[in-house]
Each structure stands twice: as structure tokens, then as C-alpha cells.
Scaffold this motif. Structure first.
Motif, PDB file in Angstrom:
ATOM      1  N   ILE A 102      -7.345  -0.077   9.952  1.00 13.03           N
ATOM      2  CA  ILE A 102      -5.996  -0.260   9.414  1.00 13.03           C
ATOM      3  C   ILE A 102      -5.842   0.503   8.100  1.00 13.03           C
ATOM      4  N   TRP A 103      -6.884   0.478   7.265  1.00  6.39           N
ATOM      5  CA  TRP A 103      -6.874   1.250   6.011  1.00  6.39           C
ATOM      6  C   TRP A 103      -6.636   2.729   6.334  1.00  6.39           C
ATOM      7  N   SER A 104      -7.354   3.243   7.333  1.00  4.91           N
ATOM      8  CA  SER A 104      -7.219   4.646   7.727  1.00  4.91           C
ATOM      9  C   SER A 104      -5.812   4.941   8.250  1.00  4.91           C
ATOM     10  N   ALA A 105      -5.267   4.020   9.025  1.00  5.59           N
ATOM     11  CA  ALA A 105      -3.923   4.210   9.555  1.00  5.59           C
ATOM     12  C   ALA A 105      -2.892   4.261   8.433  1.00  5.59           C
ATOM     13  N   LEU A 106      -3.019   3.373   7.469  1.00  5.17           N
ATOM     14  CA  LEU A 106      -2.089   3.364   6.335  1.00  5.17           C
ATOM     15  C   LEU A 106      -2.198   4.662   5.535  1.00  5.17           C
ATOM     16  N   HIS A 107      -3.435   5.100   5.316  1.00  4.87           N
ATOM     17  CA  HIS A 107      -3.619   6.356   4.588  1.00  4.87           C
ATOM     18  C   HIS A 107      -3.056   7.528   5.376  1.00  4.87           C
ATOM     19  N   GLY A 108      -3.272   7.531   6.687  1.00  5.28           N
ATOM     20  CA  GLY A 108      -2.733   8.603   7.509  1.00  5.28           C
ATOM     21  C   GLY A 108      -1.216   8.648   7.479  1.00  5.28           C
ATOM     22  N   LEU A 109      -0.582   7.493   7.610  1.00  4.03           N
ATOM     23  CA  LEU A 109       0.877   7.438   7.536  1.00  4.03           C
ATOM     24  C   LEU A 109       1.374   7.919   6.181  1.00  4.03           C
ATOM     25  N   THR A 110       0.693   7.488   5.124  1.00  3.55           N
ATOM     26  CA  THR A 110       1.066   7.892   3.766  1.00  3.55           C
ATOM     27  C   THR A 110       0.966   9.403   3.604  1.00  3.55           C
ATOM     28  N   THR A 111      -0.164   9.957   4.000  1.00  6.83           N
ATOM     29  CA  THR A 111      -0.416  11.386   3.804  1.00  6.83           C
ATOM     30  C   THR A 111       0.532  12.245   4.637  1.00  6.83           C
ATOM     31  N   LEU A 112       0.731  11.872   5.898  1.00  6.15           N
ATOM     32  CA  LEU A 112       1.626  12.652   6.750  1.00  6.15           C
ATOM     33  C   LEU A 112       3.076  12.574   6.268  1.00  6.15           C
ATOM     34  N   ALA A 113       3.499  11.401   5.836  1.00  9.36           N
ATOM     35  CA  ALA A 113       4.873  11.250   5.344  1.00  9.36           C
ATOM     36  C   ALA A 113       5.080  12.062   4.071  1.00  9.36           C
ATOM     37  N   ARG A 114       4.117  12.021   3.160  1.00  8.31           N
ATOM     38  CA  ARG A 114       4.239  12.773   1.909  1.00  8.31           C
ATOM     39  C   ARG A 114       4.248  14.269   2.152  1.00  8.31           C
ATOM     40  N   GLY A 115       3.558  14.705   3.190  1.00  8.61           N
ATOM     41  CA  GLY A 115       3.508  16.126   3.497  1.00  8.61           C
ATOM     42  C   GLY A 115       4.661  16.611   4.349  1.00  8.61           C
ATOM     43  N   GLY A 116       5.614  15.729   4.637  1.00  7.64           N
ATOM     44  CA  GLY A 116       6.767  16.110   5.435  1.00  7.64           C
ATOM     45  C   GLY A 116       6.448  16.310   6.901  1.00  7.64           C
ATOM     46  N   ARG A 117       5.370  15.671   7.373  1.00  8.06           N
ATOM     47  CA  ARG A 117       4.954  15.833   8.768  1.00  8.06           C
ATOM     48  C   ARG A 117       5.507  14.755   9.679  1.00  8.06           C
ATOM     49  N   LEU A 118       6.266  13.816   9.148  1.00  6.40           N
ATOM     50  CA  LEU A 118       6.856  12.754   9.954  1.00  6.40           C
ATOM     51  C   LEU A 118       8.362  12.724   9.723  1.00  6.40           C
ATOM     52  N   ARG A 119       9.075  12.136  10.675  1.00  2.24           N
ATOM     53  CA  ARG A 119      10.529  12.016  10.526  1.00  2.24           C
ATOM     54  C   ARG A 119      10.855  11.154   9.310  1.00  2.24           C
ATOM     55  N   LEU A 120      11.918  11.523   8.638  1.00  2.00           N
ATOM     56  CA  LEU A 120      12.303  10.823   7.412  1.00  2.00           C
ATOM     57  C   LEU A 120      12.905   9.451   7.707  1.00  2.00           C
ATOM     58  N   PHE A 165       0.837  -1.204   0.000  1.00  2.00           N
ATOM     59  CA  PHE A 165       0.000   0.000   0.000  1.00  2.00           C
ATOM     60  C   PHE A 165       0.871   1.252   0.000  1.00  2.00           C
ATOM     61  N   MET A 166       1.845   1.288   0.901  1.00  2.00           N
ATOM     62  CA  MET A 166       2.722   2.459   1.002  1.00  2.00           C
ATOM     63  C   MET A 166       3.566   2.639  -0.263  1.00  2.00           C
ATOM     64  N   SER A 167       4.013   1.540  -0.827  1.00  2.00           N
ATOM     65  CA  SER A 167       4.812   1.616  -2.051  1.00  2.00           C
ATOM     66  C   SER A 167       3.976   2.138  -3.217  1.00  2.00           C
ATOM     67  N   PHE A 168       2.734   1.669  -3.316  1.00  2.00           N
ATOM     68  CA  PHE A 168       1.843   2.130  -4.386  1.00  2.00           C
ATOM     69  C   PHE A 168       1.654   3.644  -4.289  1.00  2.00           C
ATOM     70  N   ALA A 169       1.425   4.142  -3.092  1.00  3.17           N
ATOM     71  CA  ALA A 169       1.226   5.584  -2.908  1.00  3.17           C
ATOM     72  C   ALA A 169       2.479   6.374  -3.273  1.00  3.17           C
ATOM     73  N   ASP A 189       9.535   4.858   7.582  1.00  2.86           N
ATOM     74  CA  ASP A 189       8.283   4.256   7.094  1.00  2.86           C
ATOM     75  C   ASP A 189       8.192   2.781   7.452  1.00  2.86           C
ATOM     76  N   ARG A 190       9.267   2.051   7.250  1.00  2.15           N
ATOM     77  CA  ARG A 190       9.257   0.615   7.522  1.00  2.15           C
ATOM     78  C   ARG A 190       9.015   0.338   9.004  1.00  2.15           C
ATOM     79  N   GLU A 191       9.654   1.105   9.858  1.00  7.61           N
ATOM     80  CA  GLU A 191       9.469   0.908  11.294  1.00  7.61           C
ATOM     81  C   GLU A 191       8.019   1.190  11.705  1.00  7.61           C
ATOM     82  N   ARG A 192       7.418   2.215  11.117  1.00 10.18           N
ATOM     83  CA  ARG A 192       6.028   2.534  11.454  1.00 10.18           C
ATOM     84  C   ARG A 192       5.087   1.412  11.043  1.00 10.18           C
ATOM     85  N   ILE A 193       5.317   0.850   9.870  1.00 11.68           N
ATOM     86  CA  ILE A 193       4.476  -0.261   9.428  1.00 11.68           C
ATOM     87  C   ILE A 193       4.657  -1.454  10.347  1.00 11.68           C
TER      88      ILE A 193
END
Length: 200
Positions: free
Chosen positions: A157-175, A96-100, A178-182
Motif C-alpha cells: 500500500i505504501w508503494s501504491a501511494l507513492h506510485g500514485l503520488t509520483t505519477l500524478a506529480r509528473g503529469g502521467r495521470l488524468r487530472l 499521505f497524498m496531501s503531505f506530498a 486523486d480522491r477516486e484513485r484513493i
């Protein structure tokens, strides 16, 4: 091949070219660049021809989103089947994260931009249902939950994955984490215990 068959094939090919061109433009320049005038220039069809296939940009966006959901379902399904069932949720989450990450403009059309597609409804298009079902099946495969509310768990879980995706893409999470969060997210559900949903 009959004349009608040939015309239908040509119509289908034109429609697909419009969708593909819209996707390419969006990935290169963003969705604001996707206009009927720009599409007309890119594919050398008149604007009236484009409007014969899509009466509005909303129609085109819905078509792009549906194509994206079909591709996402294929990606999640391939990941789910590519290994032992107990690890299916982890593989699907990474897919999911890779597709995004690989399709940012397409992902926006599917999840962020305004759409008239109906989600979570009896008449939801099959393409929308298919991706959700792949995630639901990965949860069933990876956990011991027997709850009749597995659809609700899938939504969480779908919502959590989308949230992680959106926040990471927006630069709102530490670089770079991603793998550790999943791993942390999935670890809450594949620890060998049944998932209990309140009220179920």
C-alpha cells in the motif's frame, strides 16, 4: 544554564536553521539551488561553519529527509486517530497524498533523491519506522487481516501511494481524480474481508 548547555543549544539552533533554509530554498527553487555557497549567503554563516554541522550535502539531505519522515509520521498519526478505526486507512491515504502535494521538495528528499538512510532494516532510524508504523496500524484498524505478513501488505500500500503520488506529480495521470484513485485503492482492503497473502 551552564556554558556547555548554552553552546549545545546554540549548535542545535544553527543546525536547525541550516536544515530549514535548505528546505525553503528547495521548495522555492528546487534542490539544485541548495549549495553550501548559497546556504552561506542566505543564513550569513561561513561555509566552514556549515561544514561543521554537515560534512557533505549528503549529510544535509539525510537530515532533511529524517525531518520530513518525522513530520509525515505526525501527519499520518493525526489522521489515523481522527475518526473511527474502520476508516483509518482511508484517512491516512489521503493524508499521505496531501503531505506530498504540500511539500514537494521535501517529499523528493524523502523518497526520490539519493540517500544513505537504510529503509526496512533493523537499524533504520526511528523517524523512518514511525511513518511506516502509522500506515501499518491504519491497515490493522481498517481490515480484518490477521496475517503475520501485515508488514508486506503495508509495503504494497505504501508503494501504491507513492506510485500514485509520483505519477500524478509528473503529469502521467488524468487530472482531478486523486480522491477516486484513493477510494479504489482503499476499497480493496476495507471491504470487510480478511486480506490473504500467498504463503502466509
Amino acid at each position: 544554564m551552564t556554558v556547555d548547555d548554552r553552546r549545545q543549544r546554540e549548535r542545535t539552533a544553527r543546525r536547525q536553521l541550516i536544515v530549514a533554509t535548505a528546505r525553503d530554498l528547495a521548495e522555492q527553487e528546487g534542490w539544485d539551488a541548495v549549495t553550501t555557497r548559497r546556504l552561506s549567503t542566505e543564513i550569513e554563516y561561513s561555509q566552514p561553519v556549515i561544514y561543521k554541522h554537515f560534512t557533505s550535502m549528503e549529510d544535509l539531505m539525510d537530515a532533511v529527509a529524517l525531518e520530513g519522515f518525522s513530520e509525515l509520521a505526525e501527519s499520518l498519526g493525526a489522521a489515523r486517530r481522527d475518526g473511527p478505526p474502520g476508516d483509518a486507512l482511508r484517512r491516512v491515504a489521503h493524508a499521505f497524498m496531501s503531505f506530498a502535494a504540500e511539500n514537494p521538495a521535501l517529499y523528493d528528499a524523502m523518497f526520490s533523491r539519493t540517500t544513505r538512510l537504510r529503509f526496512g532494516a533493523p537499524d533504520s532510524p526511528a523517524a523512518l519506522v514511525a511513518g511506516f508504523e502509522e500506515l501499518r496500524q491504519a491497515i490493522v484498524d481498517s481490515t480484518t487481516t490477521t496475517s503475520p505478513e501485515v508488514e508486506t501488505l503495508t509495503e504494497v500500500i505504501w508503494s501504491a501511494l507513492h506510485g500514485l503520488t509520483t505519477l500524478a506529480r509528473g503529469g502521467r495521470l488524468r487530472l482531478g481524480l486523486d480522491r477516486e484513485r484513493i477510494e479504489l485503492l482503499v476499497g480493496h482492503f476495507v471491504s470487510g474481508r480478511s486480506v490473504v497473502i500467498p504463503g502466509s
